[in-house]
Design an enzyme around this catalytic site. Sequence first.
Site, PDB file in Angstrom:
ATOM      1  CB  ALA A  66      -5.716 -19.861  22.359  1.00 26.09           C
ATOM      2  N   GLY A 112     -10.611 -21.350  22.777  1.00 22.41           N
ATOM      3  CA  GLY A 112     -10.164 -22.365  21.815  1.00 22.41           C
ATOM      4  C   GLY A 112     -10.547 -23.777  22.222  1.00 22.41           C
ATOM      5  CD  GLU A 115     -12.705 -20.464  19.045  1.00 24.37           C
ATOM      6  OE1 GLU A 115     -11.648 -20.371  19.716  1.00 24.37           O
ATOM      7  OE2 GLU A 115     -13.000 -19.670  18.136  1.00 24.37           O
ATOM      8  CD  GLU A 135     -12.494 -16.758  22.644  1.00 27.14           C
ATOM      9  OE1 GLU A 135     -13.624 -16.667  23.196  1.00 27.14           O
ATOM     10  OE2 GLU A 135     -12.060 -17.825  22.169  1.00 27.14           O
TER      11      GLU A 135
HETATM   12  N1  COA Z   1      -3.628 -19.816  28.593  1.00 32.67           N
HETATM   13  C1  COA Z   1      -2.508 -19.939  29.295  1.00 32.67           C
HETATM   14  N2  COA Z   1      -2.478 -20.423  30.551  1.00 32.67           N
HETATM   15  C2  COA Z   1      -3.647 -20.784  31.092  1.00 32.67           C
HETATM   16  C3  COA Z   1      -4.870 -20.670  30.404  1.00 32.67           C
HETATM   17  C4  COA Z   1      -4.830 -20.165  29.090  1.00 32.67           C
HETATM   18  N3  COA Z   1      -5.934 -20.053  28.347  1.00 32.67           N
HETATM   19  N4  COA Z   1      -5.875 -21.100  31.220  1.00 32.67           N
HETATM   20  C5  COA Z   1      -5.291 -21.463  32.370  1.00 32.67           C
HETATM   21  N5  COA Z   1      -3.947 -21.278  32.310  1.00 32.67           N
HETATM   22  C6  COA Z   1      -2.945 -21.548  33.346  1.00 32.67           C
HETATM   23  C7  COA Z   1      -2.940 -20.475  34.416  1.00 32.67           C
HETATM   24  O1  COA Z   1      -2.186 -19.361  34.001  1.00 32.67           O
HETATM   25  C8  COA Z   1      -2.315 -21.221  35.558  1.00 32.67           C
HETATM   26  O2  COA Z   1      -0.924 -21.311  35.328  1.00 32.67           O
HETATM   27  P1  COA Z   1       0.114 -21.043  36.562  1.00 32.67           P
HETATM   28  O3  COA Z   1      -0.224 -22.100  37.577  1.00 32.67           O
HETATM   29  O4  COA Z   1       1.444 -21.240  35.928  1.00 32.67           O
HETATM   30  O5  COA Z   1      -0.173 -19.665  37.045  1.00 32.67           O
HETATM   31  C9  COA Z   1      -2.876 -22.626  35.400  1.00 32.67           C
HETATM   32  O6  COA Z   1      -3.289 -22.734  34.039  1.00 32.67           O
HETATM   33  C10 COA Z   1      -4.084 -22.914  36.282  1.00 32.67           C
HETATM   34  O7  COA Z   1      -5.066 -21.912  36.026  1.00 32.67           O
HETATM   35  P2  COA Z   1      -5.730 -21.011  37.184  1.00 32.67           P
HETATM   36  O8  COA Z   1      -6.235 -19.757  36.539  1.00 32.67           O
HETATM   37  O9  COA Z   1      -4.805 -20.887  38.335  1.00 32.67           O
HETATM   38  O10 COA Z   1      -6.952 -21.968  37.606  1.00 32.67           O
HETATM   39  P3  COA Z   1      -8.331 -21.500  38.266  1.00 32.67           P
HETATM   40  O11 COA Z   1      -8.999 -22.759  38.697  1.00 32.67           O
HETATM   41  O12 COA Z   1      -8.129 -20.435  39.251  1.00 32.67           O
HETATM   42  O13 COA Z   1      -9.183 -20.858  37.038  1.00 32.67           O
HETATM   43  C11 COA Z   1     -10.036 -20.774  34.789  1.00 32.67           C
HETATM   44  C12 COA Z   1      -9.607 -21.665  35.973  1.00 32.67           C
HETATM   45  C13 COA Z   1     -10.301 -21.678  33.598  1.00 32.67           C
HETATM   46  C14 COA Z   1     -11.305 -20.031  35.164  1.00 32.67           C
HETATM   47  C15 COA Z   1      -8.911 -19.777  34.453  1.00 32.67           C
HETATM   48  O14 COA Z   1      -7.687 -20.482  34.319  1.00 32.67           O
HETATM   49  C16 COA Z   1      -9.106 -18.965  33.207  1.00 32.67           C
HETATM   50  O15 COA Z   1      -9.930 -18.061  33.192  1.00 32.67           O
HETATM   51  N6  COA Z   1      -8.361 -19.288  32.127  1.00 32.67           N
HETATM   52  C17 COA Z   1      -8.373 -18.536  30.893  1.00 32.67           C
HETATM   53  C18 COA Z   1      -9.634 -18.844  30.107  1.00 32.67           C
HETATM   54  C19 COA Z   1      -9.669 -18.019  28.837  1.00 32.67           C
HETATM   55  O16 COA Z   1      -9.813 -16.825  28.862  1.00 32.67           O
HETATM   56  N7  COA Z   1      -9.567 -18.718  27.707  1.00 32.67           N
HETATM   57  C20 COA Z   1      -9.670 -18.111  26.410  1.00 32.67           C
HETATM   58  C21 COA Z   1      -8.357 -17.794  25.876  1.00 32.67           C
HETATM   59  S1  COA Z   1      -8.511 -16.990  24.303  1.00 32.67           S
END
Ligand code: COA
Length: 257
Positions: A66, A112, A115, A135
Amino acid sequence: MSFDNILLEKNNGLATVIINRPKKLNALNKATINELHTAFKAIEDDESIRAILLTGSGEKAFVAGADISEFADFSVQEGGDLARQGQEMLFDFVENLSIPVIACVNGFALGGGLELAMACHFRIASENAKMGLPEVSLGVIPGYGGTQRLPQLVGKGKAMEMIMTAGMITADEAKGWGLVNEVVPQEELLALGEKIASKIMRNSSTAISAAIRAVNANFADGINGFDIEIDAFGECFGTEDFKEGTTAFLEKRKPNF
Ligand code: COA
């Protein structure tokens, strides 16, 4: 029909829905959830479509969760509303769609994103895919059905571990756990989805829709799945597909559904 956050392609009875926010790793914001609902509803109303593939654009993510930026300052009430509306509009909606939906998990499927993949009827994944419910690392729990569907798919113990550790598992581990059915190199993922869909599309779509209802009844509270199966089985006898399927068998030819 045009969308800002998703792409919808239709080809020979197969619809492919692509979540298209690659710069945000296809994170599910409200607009994307709304568009997915609209697209799935339109596909269900389109009698020419007999199977659906759901995937993410780019090579990195199916859906990274999400959109955290949208809910970071939500109140208790707003948090509850977010989960309820999302579940009704998208996750439960996809699970109960009468057309088979195959998740093609092409990269990160987190929160999400996992999910959503779990709400699909089944999942295949690319070798680079990583899955998890992170989460609790954000101080919240899965709210789009993850606490319910993950134990259904992998068992309570593995689900508890995945949720409590907030860790990710690889595609191969997910296959071993029964979370995905197949794992292939990324460039072969959609071709595999199309191959499985083409096998499905040879069969009776009315019978498949009845089977989805009966299988889902096994996981619904307060419903006797055996009764649903009996009713759905009986209803099949009133369909054109049943007449065609049984007649074709007796005439030693392939059915034309
Ligand atoms: N919500 C909002 N933005 C998200 C996102 C999310 N769930 N997951 C990734 N993004 C965005 C990042 O903020 C970043 O945006 P920016 O370039 O404007 O800063 C972009 O997507 C790329 O992500 P980034 O974190 O730079 O890539 P990465 O390769 O370093 O890491 C992940 C990849 C998936 C490990 C990491 O993005 C992450 O942990 N995301 C969140 C996962 C999460 O907790 N999901 C559950 C949400 S309830």
